[in-house]
Design an enzyme around this catalytic site. Structure first.
Site, PDB file in Angstrom:
ATOM      1  N   CYS A 188       0.804  -1.233   0.000  1.00  0.00           N
ATOM      2  CA  CYS A 188       0.000   0.000   0.000  1.00  0.00           C
ATOM      3  C   CYS A 188       0.839   1.286   0.000  1.00  0.00           C
ATOM      4  CB  CYS A 188      -0.963  -0.003   1.186  1.00  0.00           C
ATOM      5  SG  CYS A 188      -0.282  -0.711   2.688  1.00  0.00           S
ATOM      6  N   HIS A 219      -2.838   6.308   4.559  1.00  0.00           N
ATOM      7  CA  HIS A 219      -1.423   6.473   4.902  1.00  0.00           C
ATOM      8  C   HIS A 219      -0.939   7.850   4.447  1.00  0.00           C
ATOM      9  CE1 HIS A 219      -1.422   2.348   5.899  1.00  0.00           C
ATOM     10  NE2 HIS A 219      -0.794   1.832   4.863  1.00  0.00           N
TER      11      HIS A 219
HETATM   12  O1  25A Z   1       0.935 -11.880   4.658  1.00  0.00           O
HETATM   13  P1  25A Z   1       0.498 -10.555   4.155  1.00  0.00           P
HETATM   14  O2  25A Z   1       0.402 -10.493   2.682  1.00  0.00           O
HETATM   15  O3  25A Z   1       1.361  -9.422   4.645  1.00  0.00           O
HETATM   16  O4  25A Z   1      -1.025 -10.312   4.714  1.00  0.00           O
HETATM   17  C1  25A Z   1      -1.425 -10.416   6.093  1.00  0.00           C
HETATM   18  C2  25A Z   1      -2.810  -9.850   6.316  1.00  0.00           C
HETATM   19  O5  25A Z   1      -2.719  -8.493   5.907  1.00  0.00           O
HETATM   20  C3  25A Z   1      -3.922  -8.112   5.295  1.00  0.00           C
HETATM   21  C4  25A Z   1      -4.889  -9.272   5.199  1.00  0.00           C
HETATM   22  O6  25A Z   1      -5.910  -9.117   6.251  1.00  0.00           O
HETATM   23  C5  25A Z   1      -3.984 -10.454   5.502  1.00  0.00           C
HETATM   24  O7  25A Z   1      -4.686 -11.428   6.222  1.00  0.00           O
HETATM   25  N1  25A Z   1      -3.504  -7.565   4.038  1.00  0.00           N
HETATM   26  C6  25A Z   1      -2.838  -8.168   3.017  1.00  0.00           C
HETATM   27  N2  25A Z   1      -2.537  -7.295   2.072  1.00  0.00           N
HETATM   28  C7  25A Z   1      -3.004  -6.100   2.495  1.00  0.00           C
HETATM   29  C8  25A Z   1      -2.988  -4.795   1.953  1.00  0.00           C
HETATM   30  N3  25A Z   1      -2.415  -4.513   0.769  1.00  0.00           N
HETATM   31  C9  25A Z   1      -3.615  -6.291   3.728  1.00  0.00           C
HETATM   32  N4  25A Z   1      -4.174  -5.295   4.378  1.00  0.00           N
HETATM   33  C10 25A Z   1      -4.140  -4.086   3.802  1.00  0.00           C
HETATM   34  N5  25A Z   1      -3.562  -3.823   2.651  1.00  0.00           N
HETATM   35  P2  25A Z   1      -7.439  -8.786   5.974  1.00  0.00           P
HETATM   36  O8  25A Z   1      -8.120  -8.643   7.264  1.00  0.00           O
HETATM   37  O9  25A Z   1      -7.647  -7.716   5.004  1.00  0.00           O
HETATM   38  O10 25A Z   1      -7.968 -10.094   5.252  1.00  0.00           O
HETATM   39  C11 25A Z   1      -8.025 -11.312   5.843  1.00  0.00           C
HETATM   40  C12 25A Z   1      -8.854 -12.175   4.874  1.00  0.00           C
HETATM   41  O11 25A Z   1      -8.106 -13.349   4.617  1.00  0.00           O
HETATM   42  C13 25A Z   1      -9.007 -14.441   4.829  1.00  0.00           C
HETATM   43  N6  25A Z   1      -8.271 -15.645   5.105  1.00  0.00           N
HETATM   44  C14 25A Z   1      -7.377 -15.878   6.080  1.00  0.00           C
HETATM   45  N7  25A Z   1      -6.932 -17.140   6.026  1.00  0.00           N
HETATM   46  C15 25A Z   1      -7.584 -17.738   4.982  1.00  0.00           C
HETATM   47  C16 25A Z   1      -8.436 -16.782   4.398  1.00  0.00           C
HETATM   48  N8  25A Z   1      -9.223 -17.078   3.372  1.00  0.00           N
HETATM   49  C17 25A Z   1      -9.183 -18.350   2.865  1.00  0.00           C
HETATM   50  N9  25A Z   1      -8.399 -19.300   3.357  1.00  0.00           N
HETATM   51  C18 25A Z   1      -7.590 -19.055   4.407  1.00  0.00           C
HETATM   52  N10 25A Z   1      -6.809 -20.017   4.916  1.00  0.00           N
HETATM   53  C19 25A Z   1      -9.849 -13.993   5.983  1.00  0.00           C
HETATM   54  O12 25A Z   1     -11.031 -14.679   6.125  1.00  0.00           O
HETATM   55  C20 25A Z   1     -10.144 -12.574   5.559  1.00  0.00           C
HETATM   56  O13 25A Z   1     -11.192 -12.560   4.598  1.00  0.00           O
HETATM   57  P3  25A Z   1     -11.478 -15.149   7.599  1.00  0.00           P
HETATM   58  O14 25A Z   1     -12.683 -15.928   7.409  1.00  0.00           O
HETATM   59  O15 25A Z   1     -10.293 -15.806   8.263  1.00  0.00           O
HETATM   60  O16 25A Z   1     -11.774 -13.909   8.436  1.00  0.00           O
HETATM   61  C21 25A Z   1     -13.134 -13.470   8.527  1.00  0.00           C
HETATM   62  C22 25A Z   1     -13.223 -12.401   9.575  1.00  0.00           C
HETATM   63  O17 25A Z   1     -12.563 -12.820  10.758  1.00  0.00           O
HETATM   64  C23 25A Z   1     -11.560 -11.872  11.164  1.00  0.00           C
HETATM   65  N11 25A Z   1     -10.462 -12.689  11.684  1.00  0.00           N
HETATM   66  C24 25A Z   1      -9.358 -13.042  11.027  1.00  0.00           C
HETATM   67  N12 25A Z   1      -8.566 -13.755  11.820  1.00  0.00           N
HETATM   68  C25 25A Z   1      -9.174 -13.874  13.013  1.00  0.00           C
HETATM   69  C26 25A Z   1     -10.403 -13.183  12.940  1.00  0.00           C
HETATM   70  N13 25A Z   1     -11.248 -13.135  13.960  1.00  0.00           N
HETATM   71  C27 25A Z   1     -10.902 -13.741  15.112  1.00  0.00           C
HETATM   72  N14 25A Z   1      -9.761 -14.408  15.256  1.00  0.00           N
HETATM   73  C28 25A Z   1      -8.868 -14.506  14.240  1.00  0.00           C
HETATM   74  N15 25A Z   1      -7.720 -15.182  14.400  1.00  0.00           N
HETATM   75  C29 25A Z   1     -11.240 -11.132   9.938  1.00  0.00           C
HETATM   76  O18 25A Z   1     -10.848  -9.829  10.239  1.00  0.00           O
HETATM   77  C30 25A Z   1     -12.507 -11.140   9.149  1.00  0.00           C
HETATM   78  O19 25A Z   1     -13.324 -10.038   9.485  1.00  0.00           O
HETATM   79  O1  L14 Z   2       0.657  -5.637   1.923  1.00  0.00           O
HETATM   80  O2  L14 Z   2      -0.411  -2.274   7.682  1.00  0.00           O
HETATM   81  O3  L14 Z   2       2.681  -6.026   2.518  1.00  0.00           O
HETATM   82  O4  L14 Z   2      -0.046  -4.006   8.915  1.00  0.00           O
HETATM   83  C1  L14 Z   2       1.551  -5.803   5.270  1.00  0.00           C
HETATM   84  C2  L14 Z   2       1.383  -4.975   6.551  1.00  0.00           C
HETATM   85  C3  L14 Z   2      -0.078  -4.345   4.132  1.00  0.00           C
HETATM   86  C4  L14 Z   2      -0.250  -3.520   5.371  1.00  0.00           C
HETATM   87  C5  L14 Z   2       1.554  -5.598   2.754  1.00  0.00           C
HETATM   88  C6  L14 Z   2      -0.146  -3.477   7.811  1.00  0.00           C
HETATM   89  C7  L14 Z   2       1.301  -4.914   4.081  1.00  0.00           C
HETATM   90  C8  L14 Z   2       0.023  -4.339   6.585  1.00  0.00           C
END
Ligand code: 25A
Ligand code: L14
Length: 340
Positions: free
Chosen positions: A133, A246
């Site tokens: 981002c 941001h």
């Molecule tokens: O590794 P990375 O790339 O750095 O990414 C790490 C996290 O950063 C976010 C994203 O979170 C990701 O999980 N992210 C990534 N890129 C981003 C960016 N550019 C970024 N954020 C901002 N800018 P997120 O909250 O946006 O999305 C999470 C989604 O992923 C689904 N998911 C997780 N594991 C999965 C999966 N889907 C399929 N298979 C899998 N194995 C997740 O679905 C959500 O849609 P969910 O069902 O797990 O979550 C539903 C709701 O539950 C909350 N939640 C998540 N974890 C927990 C939880 N609630 C309670 N306990 C938990 N442990 C979620 O917030 C959601 O509302």
């Molecule tokens: O997409 O703000 O690499 O915590 C991982 C950290 C997105 C934002 C990415 C945060 C980022 C995230």
């Protein structure tokens, strides 16, 4: 644009970014035929509305992708590593928002305003990566400067909102703020310290180099997007108690000399940018104002008086929209229109 419609999947549909992707698909009038929402087993069965129709969220498996054309992923890095290759294998091209594939030399890393031609490399592995981002909004603002004057060095400081971490972090900032105001002690679960009324010089994990991963991403991804390893870059990424959008201070050393007026005029006509630069009247980009917009806002454009070819700018954008969902959907749309 041709009449063809596409079978589209949103993977991670219940998250902060996935939810926004649905809105962006509607707003950008993506030509959708069949549509499917995937998430983890935790969210399977949840009902979500898209274009007036109700869809039931399904658990993502390796068999989820057959018969679909494009999958927009925002399910985190490890989920993406596990499932994106299965999608590509099934002929469903992945546009992935996680950090998993960004630095793979065979996988294009795309910001449509900067390097749309890189989308053609989707053919290598059936995956296109969406940048970090903080990187996206910065390269949108820097692109016209890079093209016209060349960039020798960047010194970056970011002021990043909590929404990037997901829904839990947004709730934590709200709860900690209430706790402070009501005289209770704040509970920190998502971040290692309270984020309310605080600033944490810490985003993602730390590396042996002393940089955080977020800082390293900004450095490496910027060079990859501009396809220019010669740009010298240093960055400090900080988390601030802001819900969304941001902000970034970027000090630019250009190769050719540029005046503020030249930079301002260039940015005013550039696609995806809005210049807000009248500090005498308190006009500059603000996180609260950027919320909900797809634009990158630039202001505080001024000469760096400490070096010969230096410019300082302040950049603000909605990190969930242009920093994630909007950019992913824009890439998907260009892919569909021009390559599939
Ligand atoms: O590794 P990375 O790339 O750095 O990414 C790490 C996290 O950063 C976010 C994203 O979170 C990701 O999980 N992210 C990534 N890129 C981003 C960016 N550019 C970024 N954020 C901002 N800018 P997120 O909250 O946006 O999305 C999470 C989604 O992923 C689904 N998911 C997780 N594991 C999965 C999966 N889907 C399929 N298979 C899998 N194995 C997740 O679905 C959500 O849609 P969910 O069902 O797990 O979550 C539903 C709701 O539950 C909350 N939640 C998540 N974890 C927990 C939880 N609630 C309670 N306990 C938990 N442990 C979620 O917030 C959601 O509302
Ligand atoms: O997409 O703000 O690499 O915590 C991982 C950290 C997105 C934002 C990415 C945060 C980022 C995230």
């Amino acid at each position: 644009m041709n009449e063809r419609k596409f079978n589209v999947i949103v993977a991670g549909a219940t998250g902060a970014v996935g939810t926004q992707m649905l809105t962006c698909l509607e707003e950008q009038e993506f030509p959708v035929n069949n549509f499917k929402l995937l998430a983890s087993s935790r969210s399977a069965g949840k009902k979500i509305k898209f274009k007036g129709e109700t869809f039931v969220v399904e658990e993502m498996t390796k068999d989820s992708f057959k018969g679909y054309d494009i999958a927009l992923f925002s399910a985190g890095g490890s989920t993406s590593l596990k499932f994106a290759p299965a999608s590509a294998e099934a002929g469903c091209v992945v546009v992935d928002n996680s950090s998993a594939w960004r630095m793979d030399p065979k996988i294009p890393l795309v910001v449509p305003e900067v390097n749309p031609e890189a989308i053609a490399q989707y053919k290598n592995k059936g995956i296109i990566a969406n940048p970090n981002c903080s990187t996206i909004q910065m390269v949108v603002a820097l692109n016209p400067i890079y093209k016209n004057f060349g960039i020798k060095r960047l010194v970056i400081s970011t002021y990043q909102s909590v929404s990037g971490t997901g829904v839990k972090a947004v709730n934590e900032l709200r709860e900690q703020t209430k706790a402070f105001v009501e005289g209770r002690s704040p509970v920190a679960e998502v971040y290692p310290h309270p984020i309310a009324f605080n600033v944490l010089p810490h985003i993602d994990s730390f590396l042996d180099s002393g940089y955080s991963k977020e800082e390293e991403k900004m450095i490496n991804e910027t060079r990859k997007i501009f396809n220019d390893q010669s740009i010298r870059i240093t960055a400090t990424a900080a988390r601030v108690p802001v819900f969304n959008s941001h902000s970034e201070s970027v000090n630019i050393e250009t190769h050719k000399h540029a005046t503020c007026e030249q930079i301002r005029d260039l940015l005013k006509t550039a696609h995806g940018i809005k210049v807000l630069d009248d500090p005498q009247n308190n006009v500059y980009p603000l996180a609260l104002d950027a919320h909900g917009s797809d634009l990158t806002f630039v202001g505080r454009i001024r000469q760096d008086l400490s070096i010969e070819n230096g410019i300082d700018i302040w950049i603000v954008s909605d990190n969930i929209r242009k920093g994630a969902a909007t950019n992913t959907v824009q890439i998907g749309k260009l892919l569909a229109e021009n390559y599939l």
